[in-house]
Scaffold this motif. Structure first.
Motif, short mmCIF file in Angstrom:
data_model
loop_
_atom_site.label_atom_id
_atom_site.label_comp_id
_atom_site.label_asym_id
_atom_site.label_seq_id
_atom_site.Cartn_x
_atom_site.Cartn_y
_atom_site.Cartn_z
N THR A 98 0.83 -1.19 0.00
CA THR A 98 0.00 0.00 0.00
C THR A 98 0.87 1.25 0.00
OG1 THR A 98 -0.09 0.14 2.41
CG2 THR A 98 -1.74 -1.25 1.32
N ARG A 99 0.30 2.35 -0.45
CA ARG A 99 1.08 3.58 -0.48
C ARG A 99 1.46 4.05 0.92
NH1 ARG A 99 -2.64 7.60 -3.70
NH2 ARG A 99 -2.87 5.74 -4.99
N THR A 100 0.61 3.74 1.91
CA THR A 100 0.94 4.13 3.28
C THR A 100 2.15 3.35 3.79
OG1 THR A 100 -1.38 4.66 3.72
CG2 THR A 100 0.07 4.34 5.62
N ARG A 101 2.16 2.04 3.53
CA ARG A 101 3.30 1.24 3.96
C ARG A 101 4.56 1.64 3.20
NH1 ARG A 101 4.11 -5.21 2.81
NH2 ARG A 101 6.22 -5.36 3.66
N TRP A 102 4.40 1.93 1.93
CA TRP A 102 5.52 2.37 1.09
C TRP A 102 6.15 3.63 1.66
CZ3 TRP A 102 5.67 6.66 -2.47
CH2 TRP A 102 6.69 6.59 -3.43
N LEU A 103 5.28 4.60 2.01
CA LEU A 103 5.76 5.86 2.58
C LEU A 103 6.38 5.63 3.95
CD1 LEU A 103 5.91 8.99 2.58
CD2 LEU A 103 3.65 8.98 3.64
N ALA A 104 5.74 4.83 4.80
CA ALA A 104 6.24 4.61 6.16
C ALA A 104 7.61 3.95 6.14
CB ALA A 104 5.25 3.75 6.94
N THR A 105 7.82 3.00 5.23
CA THR A 105 9.12 2.33 5.16
C THR A 105 10.21 3.29 4.75
OG1 THR A 105 8.03 0.25 4.56
CG2 THR A 105 10.39 0.43 4.09
N LYS A 106 9.93 4.09 3.75
CA LYS A 106 10.94 5.04 3.28
C LYS A 106 11.25 6.10 4.33
CE LYS A 106 10.17 4.53 -1.68
NZ LYS A 106 11.58 4.23 -1.97
N LEU A 107 10.21 6.61 4.98
CA LEU A 107 10.44 7.62 6.02
C LEU A 107 11.16 7.03 7.23
CD1 LEU A 107 7.11 9.69 6.07
CD2 LEU A 107 9.38 10.50 5.42
N GLY A 108 10.72 5.86 7.67
CA GLY A 108 11.34 5.26 8.84
C GLY A 108 12.80 4.92 8.62
N PHE A 109 13.11 4.31 7.48
CA PHE A 109 14.49 3.93 7.19
C PHE A 109 15.36 5.17 7.07
CE2 PHE A 109 18.06 2.59 4.64
CZ PHE A 109 18.35 1.32 5.13
N GLY A 110 14.89 6.17 6.32
CA GLY A 110 15.68 7.38 6.11
C GLY A 110 15.86 8.18 7.38
N ALA A 111 14.81 8.26 8.21
CA ALA A 111 14.92 9.02 9.46
C ALA A 111 15.92 8.37 10.41
CB ALA A 111 13.56 9.13 10.12
N GLY A 318 8.94 17.42 16.82
CA GLY A 318 7.52 17.72 16.65
C GLY A 318 7.21 18.23 15.25
N LEU A 319 8.08 19.09 14.72
CA LEU A 319 7.90 19.56 13.35
C LEU A 319 8.01 18.41 12.36
CD1 LEU A 319 10.00 22.87 13.44
CD2 LEU A 319 7.50 22.67 13.37
N ALA A 320 8.97 17.51 12.59
CA ALA A 320 9.13 16.35 11.70
C ALA A 320 7.90 15.46 11.76
CB ALA A 320 10.39 15.57 12.08
N LEU A 321 7.34 15.26 12.95
CA LEU A 321 6.15 14.43 13.09
C LEU A 321 4.96 15.07 12.38
CD1 LEU A 321 5.01 11.88 14.40
CD2 LEU A 321 4.44 13.25 16.41
N ALA A 322 4.84 16.40 12.48
CA ALA A 322 3.75 17.09 11.78
C ALA A 322 3.90 16.94 10.26
CB ALA A 322 3.74 18.56 12.17
N LEU A 323 5.12 17.06 9.76
CA LEU A 323 5.35 16.88 8.33
C LEU A 323 5.06 15.44 7.90
CD1 LEU A 323 8.62 18.96 7.78
CD2 LEU A 323 6.30 19.54 7.02
N THR A 324 5.36 14.48 8.77
CA THR A 324 5.07 13.09 8.47
C THR A 324 3.57 12.88 8.31
OG1 THR A 324 7.03 12.34 9.66
CG2 THR A 324 5.28 10.72 9.30
N GLY A 325 2.79 13.46 9.22
CA GLY A 325 1.34 13.38 9.10
C GLY A 325 0.83 14.01 7.82
N PHE A 326 1.43 15.16 7.45
CA PHE A 326 1.03 15.81 6.21
C PHE A 326 1.35 14.91 5.01
CE2 PHE A 326 2.24 18.33 2.50
CZ PHE A 326 1.07 19.07 2.30
N CYS A 327 2.52 14.26 5.03
CA CYS A 327 2.89 13.36 3.92
C CYS A 327 1.89 12.21 3.80
CB CYS A 327 4.29 12.81 4.14
SG CYS A 327 5.63 13.98 3.89
N ALA A 328 1.50 11.64 4.94
CA ALA A 328 0.55 10.53 4.92
C ALA A 328 -0.79 10.98 4.33
CB ALA A 328 0.36 9.97 6.32
#
Length: 336
Positions: A98-111, A318-328
């Motif tokens: 899914t696109r959500t899992r795709w995004l979460a994997t890329k964000l989690g690994f990169g972060a 906190g800013l990074a978390l807010a941007l993560t929510g926006f990306c999702a």
């Protein structure tokens, strides 16, 4: 999915981690000698550091400051924009991901990689610079080196660089997701990250911990006072708060109220040609002090370093978390 993300990410990661390893090796060779020098010299260490170590000191500062920006530009911005630009994201979403899992994997690994790179760099530089930082906090001269609370050094010490790197990475991913073009996203990431790094020290950081105040008398020998802006502004440099970060200054009149520097002071300093002599400046300062004028200095004491570090780390995460929510939200609603 993790393996594929690593395959796409490994070249950029290898470059950054190789640079970090090279810097850490250079610091490890010279660090013990600097520590030994501090044990014998104390606060006078700042006057005995070699030219080569001075160069390494500033190189370490620049590298730690640059790592988050480089991560945001070269890790974050291309991570998704490259796939959107080429259309390969459609293939990934048709493989049971899914696109959500795709995004979460890329964000989690990169972060995680971003935090590791910035953390290792900051750890090496903070360890190497600690003798100089302790010498400054002990009253050593600061003409050549920055106290840890100085806006330049603060962002290159402690845990804050890790949060800066995570924020820069997620900012780059966000802009790549929205702009969908790699090069414009990279340029915009650098510009916005630089703007945030300027805005936070100027308007936010000083409010993240309770500040202290001290009053410096305006008189010869009462404390270092410099005259600026055509004798319309006085700046005190208090010597009894070593390692502090001065955030604001205010001239007080004889009644203790904030007041501008009186015009009589400028008249006292006026000469027919050239700047006033030192004796004339001291005489004018003495006259101003006789009227009861003082300089109030607001500052963050050196002991607030870790309080400010943790507070700023929370702010950037906190800013990074807010941007993560926006990306999702964006990838589910706006990406087709």
């Amino acid at each position: 999915m993790i393996w594929l993300t690593w395959r796409q990410f490994r070249t950029q990661a290898a470059v950054i981690f190789a640079a970090v390893a090279a810097l850490a090796a250079a610091l490890a060779v010279t660090g013990p000698q600097l520590s030994d020098l501090y044990r014998t010299a104390g606060s006078s260490l700042v006057d005995q550091v070699s030219r080569a170590d001075q160069t390494l000191y500033y190189t370490g500062l620049l590298v730690v400051l640059a790592v988050p920006a480089v991560i945001g530009m070269f890790w974050g911005a291309p991570l998704i924009s490259r796939e959107l630009e080429t259309g390969t994201h459609y293939l990934a979403w048709n493989q049971g991901v899914t696109r959500t899992r795709w995004l979460a994997t890329k964000l989690g690994f990169g972060a995680a990689a971003s935090m590791t790179a910035a953390g290792l760099t900051s750890l090496a530089v903070s360890w190497w610079s600690s003798p100089i930082d302790r010498a400054i906090n002990g009253g050593g001269a600061t003409d050549t080196y920055f106290p840890r609370l100085d806006p330049v050094a603060f962002a290159a010490r402690g845990v804050a660089p890790m949060s800066h790197a995570v924020f820069a990475f997620v900012l780059g991913v966000t802009l790549g997701l929205v702009i969908r073009r790699t090069l414009p996203a990279m340029a915009t990431t650098f510009a916005l990250y630089a703007a945030v790094q300027i805005a936070v020290p100027m308007w936010v950081r000083s409010h993240l911990a309770a500040a202290d105040r001290t009053t410096v008398p305006i008189e010869p020998g009462g404390g270092p006072i410099s005259v600026q802006d055509g004798a319309r502004q006085l700046v005190a440099h208090p010597e009894d708060v070593p390692g502090a970060w001065v955030t604001a200054q205010q001239t007080l009149d004889g009644a203790g109220r904030p007041a501008p520097v009186p015009s009589s002071f400028a008249d006292c300093l006026r000469t027919e040609s050239g700047p006033p002599a030192l004796q004339q400046v001291e005489g004018c300062l003495a006259d101003l002090g006789a009227l009861g004028y003082r300089q109030q200095v607001t500052y963050q004491p050196a002991g607030n370093f870790w309080a400010l570090q943790w507070a700023e780390t929370g702010l950037y995460l906190g800013l990074a978390l807010a941007l993560t929510g926006f990306c999702a939200w964006w990838i589910r609603r706006r990406v087709t």
